[in-house]
Design a protein around this motif. Structure first.
Motif, PDB file in Angstrom:
ATOM      1  N   ARG A  92       0.824  -1.199   0.000  1.00 59.80           N
ATOM      2  CA  ARG A  92       0.000   0.000   0.000  1.00 59.80           C
ATOM      3  C   ARG A  92       0.865   1.259   0.000  1.00 59.80           C
ATOM      4  NH1 ARG A  92      -5.100   0.147   3.905  1.00 59.80           N
ATOM      5  NH2 ARG A  92      -3.515   0.245   5.541  1.00 59.80           N
ATOM      6  N   ALA A  93       1.976   1.235   0.729  1.00 60.14           N
ATOM      7  CA  ALA A  93       2.874   2.388   0.739  1.00 60.14           C
ATOM      8  C   ALA A  93       3.431   2.656  -0.660  1.00 60.14           C
ATOM      9  CB  ALA A  93       4.012   2.161   1.730  1.00 60.14           C
ATOM     10  N   ARG A  94       3.755   1.618  -1.408  1.00 54.74           N
ATOM     11  CA  ARG A  94       4.284   1.801  -2.756  1.00 54.74           C
ATOM     12  C   ARG A  94       3.212   2.325  -3.706  1.00 54.74           C
ATOM     13  NH1 ARG A  94       8.381  -3.248  -3.819  1.00 54.74           N
ATOM     14  NH2 ARG A  94       8.109  -2.595  -5.996  1.00 54.74           N
ATOM     15  N   ILE A  95       1.983   1.907  -3.514  1.00 55.38           N
ATOM     16  CA  ILE A  95       0.892   2.418  -4.347  1.00 55.38           C
ATOM     17  C   ILE A  95       0.680   3.908  -4.099  1.00 55.38           C
ATOM     18  CG2 ILE A  95      -1.624   2.325  -4.679  1.00 55.38           C
ATOM     19  CD1 ILE A  95      -1.440  -0.706  -4.237  1.00 55.38           C
ATOM     20  N   LEU A  96       0.821   4.337  -2.848  1.00 54.34           N
ATOM     21  CA  LEU A  96       0.548   5.727  -2.495  1.00 54.34           C
ATOM     22  C   LEU A  96       1.770   6.631  -2.640  1.00 54.34           C
ATOM     23  CD1 LEU A  96      -1.719   5.270   0.667  1.00 54.34           C
ATOM     24  CD2 LEU A  96      -2.375   5.543  -1.732  1.00 54.34           C
TER      25      LEU A  96
ATOM     26  N   MET B 107     -13.220  -6.927  -4.782  1.00 50.96           N
ATOM     27  CA  MET B 107     -13.740  -5.916  -3.864  1.00 50.96           C
ATOM     28  C   MET B 107     -12.783  -5.640  -2.721  1.00 50.96           C
ATOM     29  SD  MET B 107     -17.860  -6.321  -3.466  1.00 50.96           S
ATOM     30  CE  MET B 107     -17.854  -5.005  -2.235  1.00 50.96           C
ATOM     31  N   VAL B 108     -12.211  -6.690  -2.148  1.00 48.59           N
ATOM     32  CA  VAL B 108     -11.305  -6.513  -1.008  1.00 48.59           C
ATOM     33  C   VAL B 108     -10.071  -5.718  -1.425  1.00 48.59           C
ATOM     34  CG1 VAL B 108      -9.731  -7.731   0.538  1.00 48.59           C
ATOM     35  CG2 VAL B 108     -12.096  -8.512   0.319  1.00 48.59           C
ATOM     36  N   THR B 109      -9.464  -6.093  -2.529  1.00 52.07           N
ATOM     37  CA  THR B 109      -8.241  -5.401  -2.938  1.00 52.07           C
ATOM     38  C   THR B 109      -8.528  -3.958  -3.346  1.00 52.07           C
ATOM     39  OG1 THR B 109      -8.496  -6.410  -5.140  1.00 52.07           O
ATOM     40  CG2 THR B 109      -6.959  -7.462  -3.612  1.00 52.07           C
ATOM     41  N   PHE B 110      -9.649  -3.727  -4.026  1.00 53.38           N
ATOM     42  CA  PHE B 110      -9.947  -2.352  -4.418  1.00 53.38           C
ATOM     43  C   PHE B 110     -10.276  -1.494  -3.201  1.00 53.38           C
ATOM     44  CE2 PHE B 110     -12.917   0.902  -6.227  1.00 53.38           C
ATOM     45  CZ  PHE B 110     -11.925   1.649  -6.837  1.00 53.38           C
ATOM     46  N   ALA B 111     -11.031  -2.052  -2.248  1.00 51.61           N
ATOM     47  CA  ALA B 111     -11.372  -1.282  -1.051  1.00 51.61           C
ATOM     48  C   ALA B 111     -10.130  -0.887  -0.266  1.00 51.61           C
ATOM     49  CB  ALA B 111     -12.328  -2.086  -0.168  1.00 51.61           C
ATOM     50  N   LEU B 112      -9.155  -1.774  -0.168  1.00 50.09           N
ATOM     51  CA  LEU B 112      -7.999  -1.532   0.699  1.00 50.09           C
ATOM     52  C   LEU B 112      -6.798  -0.920  -0.014  1.00 50.09           C
ATOM     53  CD1 LEU B 112      -8.148  -4.788   2.866  1.00 50.09           C
ATOM     54  CD2 LEU B 112      -9.069  -2.527   3.385  1.00 50.09           C
ATOM     55  N   PHE B 113      -6.746  -1.023  -1.331  1.00 53.16           N
ATOM     56  CA  PHE B 113      -5.630  -0.443  -2.083  1.00 53.16           C
ATOM     57  C   PHE B 113      -6.097   0.645  -3.060  1.00 53.16           C
ATOM     58  CE2 PHE B 113      -4.200  -4.758  -0.986  1.00 53.16           C
ATOM     59  CZ  PHE B 113      -3.011  -4.472  -0.346  1.00 53.16           C
ATOM     60  N   GLY B 114      -7.199   0.393  -3.757  1.00 50.38           N
ATOM     61  CA  GLY B 114      -7.665   1.338  -4.761  1.00 50.38           C
ATOM     62  C   GLY B 114      -8.296   2.585  -4.177  1.00 50.38           C
ATOM     63  N   ILE B 115      -9.143   2.428  -3.175  1.00 53.00           N
ATOM     64  CA  ILE B 115      -9.803   3.588  -2.572  1.00 53.00           C
ATOM     65  C   ILE B 115      -8.779   4.542  -1.943  1.00 53.00           C
ATOM     66  CG2 ILE B 115     -11.449   4.364  -0.840  1.00 53.00           C
ATOM     67  CD1 ILE B 115     -12.709   3.149  -3.324  1.00 53.00           C
ATOM     68  N   PRO B 116      -7.789   4.072  -1.179  1.00 52.14           N
ATOM     69  CA  PRO B 116      -6.761   5.008  -0.687  1.00 52.14           C
ATOM     70  C   PRO B 116      -6.045   5.749  -1.821  1.00 52.14           C
ATOM     71  CG  PRO B 116      -6.661   2.968   0.551  1.00 52.14           C
ATOM     72  CD  PRO B 116      -7.614   2.724  -0.585  1.00 52.14           C
TER      73      PRO B 116
END
Length: 406
Positions: A14-18, A306-315
């Motif tokens: 998640r840190a790398r995505i953001l 849904m799980v991956t988008f909620a926790l990685f995509g939405i942020p």
């Protein structure tokens, strides 16, 4: 089984995505449409709040310096102060009738509730000396002029809008909405207009993913389904990349013979950063960039998507808007029952919440299969069950993110 060193941990992924997210441009919108949007400038109070001394009660404005001796006191009622009108002058040794929100007359320093000021004709009787300042809301006691009221990067709530309105702001400068394109892939998928061919299933990911994306103030476009053909998948990705801030591909990012999306992304010029995370479900999550466009290649199973988008995509969508709190603050909840767990991957399990005494408990749904839709429909959100070699006991506290908070 030991941990696969090629898998990224949840927090690192998640840190790398953001990391290195460039904020979107700004726009000015009416206050009434700003809920859920992210402020793109500081809102500074251009006047004090309240703007003038006013009464917090219906009653009588008095000057405590007029009350000599030990009392009781009798004061003539002279004048009236109402909301929206200038206050009259408070005459010496008198009281002014006043109503909630009305300006306090000059010289008055207290308001006596009408219940504590029996009236007889044109006079009131006070048995107790009022305290200077009682029932008066002083100008600027909430916010002084020139003070930062709402900082840049705040996601506007109903309370944010209330404060902005009270500060005479009828428009807000916010980050523009992210544009999200959803591209579902797979020969097995059919749309509403397709015939129900044998061995096909309805495309069921775009609707819930759209709902989550709109929850993060995004504009969503659904691209036509791409079939499991390398050339077609590449063309579909190239078209979907046009004019979008975030591209979500759904399905085809694993390593099977028919998983064509990951190589198609690379052929379309996408630079992939990583594509495997130590989570369950959602291990095959492809993450990359092409220019300013972010790409998330989600797994095809509904729960995984849904799980991956909620926790990685939405942020990511919130970070693109400059949200200073892009990641949902998890609840700490107690597991209602013991359960086995993965030895090497963080499990993100669907669960419902209930009150267990004075704490919240997560009731994990029995069906955690990636394609199980019933647990998606009935769950409140996602419980984080850390990896471990033994079962996790009932009563252990874990993080929990509600779908509505993502």
């Amino acid at each position: 089984m030991g941990t696969d060193a090629t898998l990224l941990g949840f927090d690192e992924a998640r840190a790398r995505i953001l990391a290195d997210v460039r904020r979107l441009s700004r726009e000015r919108i009416p206050l009434g449409t700003a809920a859920g949007r992210v402020l793109a400038e500081d809102l500074v109070a251009s006047r004090p709040l309240p703007p003038f001394d006013n009464s917090s009660m219906d009653g009588y404005a008095v000057a405590t310096t007029d009350l000599d001796g030990a009392g009781p006191w009798q004061l003539a009622v002279r004048g009236e102060s109402t909301a929206g009108a200038a206050a009259p002058t408070l005459e010496a040794a008198s009281a002014c009738r006043i109503f909630t929100g009305a300006p306090v007359p000059a010289r008055a320093d207290a308001v006596v509730m009408q219940e504590h000021a029996p009236r007889d004709g044109d006079a009131i009787r006070l048995a107790v000396r009022p305290r200077a300042g009682q029932h008066i809301r002083r100008a600027g006691e909430d916010i002084a002029k020139g003070v930062l009221a709402i900082p840049d990067g705040t996601r506007a709530s109903a309370g944010t809008l209330a404060l902005a309105a009270m500060l005479d702001r009828f428009e807000l400068v916010v980050a523009r909405r992210p544009h999200v394109t959803i591209l579902c892939t797979g020969d097995e998928l059919r749309t509403r207009s397709d015939d129900a061919r044998a061995a096909t299933i309805p495309e069921s990911n775009s609707a819930p993913l759209s709902a989550l994306a709109r929850q993060a103030a995004s504009v969503v476009r659904i691209a036509p389904i791409a079939r499991d053909d390398p050339s077609e998948a590449t063309r579909a990705i190239e078209q979907a990349l046009e004019g979008t801030d975030v591209l979500l591909t759904v399905g085809g990012v694993s390593v099977g013979d028919h998983d064509v999306v990951r190589p198609a992304l690379e052929r379309a010029g996408v630079r992939l950063d990583f594509w495997r995370i130590a989570i369950k479900p959602g291990k095959p999550l492809a993450v990359g960039r092409k220019g300013a466009t972010h790409i998330l290649g989600l797994p095809g199973n509904p729960a995984s998507a849904m799980v991956t988008f909620a926790l990685f995509g939405i942020p990511l969508l919130r970070a693109l808007q400059g949200d200073t709190r892009p990641i949902a603050q998890p609840l700490r909840v107690r597991l209602a029952a013991s359960r086995s767990r993965s030895s090497d991957r963080l499990e993100l399990v669907r669960a419902s919440l209930r009150h267990d005494g004075d704490v919240l408990a997560a009731c994990v749904h029995e069906s955690q299969a990636s394609g199980a839709a019933t647990s998606l429909a009935s769950s409140d959100g996602i419980a984080f069950v850390p990896a471990g070699g033994t079962a996790i006991d009932a009563g252990v506290f874990v993080d929990f993110v509600r779908w509505s908070d993502a």
